[in-house]
Design a protein around this motif. Structure first.
Motif, mmCIF file in Angstrom:
data_model
loop_
_atom_site.group_PDB
_atom_site.id
_atom_site.type_symbol
_atom_site.label_atom_id
_atom_site.label_comp_id
_atom_site.label_asym_id
_atom_site.label_seq_id
_atom_site.Cartn_x
_atom_site.Cartn_y
_atom_site.Cartn_z
ATOM 1 N N ALA A 184 0.823 -1.305 0.041
ATOM 2 C CA ALA A 184 0.075 -0.195 0.073
ATOM 3 C C ALA A 184 0.900 1.194 -0.038
ATOM 4 C CB ALA A 184 -0.825 0.156 1.288
ATOM 5 N N ALA A 185 1.831 1.250 0.765
ATOM 6 C CA ALA A 185 3.079 2.483 0.779
ATOM 7 C C ALA A 185 3.592 2.740 -0.795
ATOM 8 C CB ALA A 185 3.771 2.150 2.001
ATOM 9 N N LYS A 186 3.979 1.400 -1.162
ATOM 10 C CA LYS A 186 4.665 1.588 -2.469
ATOM 11 C C LYS A 186 3.485 2.197 -3.407
ATOM 12 C CE LYS A 186 7.931 -2.226 -2.225
ATOM 13 N NZ LYS A 186 8.008 -3.777 -2.712
ATOM 14 N N THR A 187 2.567 1.786 -3.444
ATOM 15 C CA THR A 187 1.501 2.285 -4.272
ATOM 16 C C THR A 187 1.073 3.776 -4.236
ATOM 17 O OG1 THR A 187 0.423 0.097 -4.539
ATOM 18 C CG2 THR A 187 -1.001 1.889 -5.222
ATOM 19 N N PHE A 188 1.273 4.033 -2.866
ATOM 20 C CA PHE A 188 0.950 5.658 -2.572
ATOM 21 C C PHE A 188 1.981 6.432 -3.177
ATOM 22 C CE2 PHE A 188 1.713 9.014 0.194
ATOM 23 C CZ PHE A 188 0.247 9.879 0.077
ATOM 24 N N LEU A 189 3.359 5.881 -2.922
ATOM 25 C CA LEU A 189 4.689 6.662 -3.126
ATOM 26 C C LEU A 189 4.764 6.781 -4.597
ATOM 27 C CD1 LEU A 189 7.143 5.145 -0.648
ATOM 28 C CD2 LEU A 189 6.418 7.538 -0.750
ATOM 29 N N LYS A 190 4.278 5.658 -5.527
ATOM 30 C CA LYS A 190 4.145 5.838 -6.709
ATOM 31 C C LYS A 190 3.325 6.765 -7.435
ATOM 32 C CE LYS A 190 6.205 1.201 -7.688
ATOM 33 N NZ LYS A 190 5.832 -0.260 -8.096
ATOM 34 N N ASP A 191 1.871 6.699 -6.785
ATOM 35 C CA ASP A 191 1.023 7.697 -7.211
ATOM 36 C C ASP A 191 1.531 8.995 -7.039
ATOM 37 O OD1 ASP A 191 -0.753 5.688 -8.273
ATOM 38 O OD2 ASP A 191 -1.526 5.586 -6.556
ATOM 39 N N TYR A 192 2.028 9.365 -5.969
ATOM 40 C CA TYR A 192 2.604 10.559 -5.479
ATOM 41 C C TYR A 192 3.818 11.027 -6.532
ATOM 42 C CZ TYR A 192 3.483 14.523 -2.521
ATOM 43 O OH TYR A 192 3.668 16.064 -1.920
#
Length: 110
Positions: free
Chosen positions: A25-33
């Motif tokens: 979930a953190a990786k997904t958030f960071l990539k989107d950001y």
């Protein structure tokens, strides 16, 4: 270590060698950001990201780890965008290079 000394809890070599990994979930958030907001967030933005990731359950996340993730991701993006990939054209068997940055073709054989 003498017989009076006891090993200190949490200081074993295996603990130190554990590699930190962001949750999915953190990786997904960071990539989107990274792709949609900012590729180089300032301190205040990183603090907000940190708070959000801690809400997601990543308790070992730090500002430094977030900063390093952005540095590494920018470096990887730059490295991959500067690569030129050879492709073959089936009609003439002539190899051409595709410049990934400009999407133009440059012929190797005039």
């Amino acid at each position: 270590m003498g017989k009076d000394q006891q090993p200190v809890a949490g200081s074993s070599k295996t603990d130190k060698n554990q590699k930190f990994r962001f949750s999915r979930a953190a990786k997904t958030f960071l990539k989107d950001y990274f792709h949609n907001t900012s590729k180089a967030p300032k301190k205040k933005e990183r603090e907000r990201i940190l708070a959000h990731l801690k809400e997601l359950g990543d308790t070992e996340v730090t500002d430094l780890r977030i900063s390093n993730w952005f540095i590494y991701t920018r470096r990887e993006e730059k490295k991959h965008s500067s690569l030129q990939l050879p492709i073959s054209v089936p009609e003439s068997n002539e190899k051409k290079w595709v410049d990934a940055r400009h999407k133009s073709r440059k012929s190797l054989i005039p």
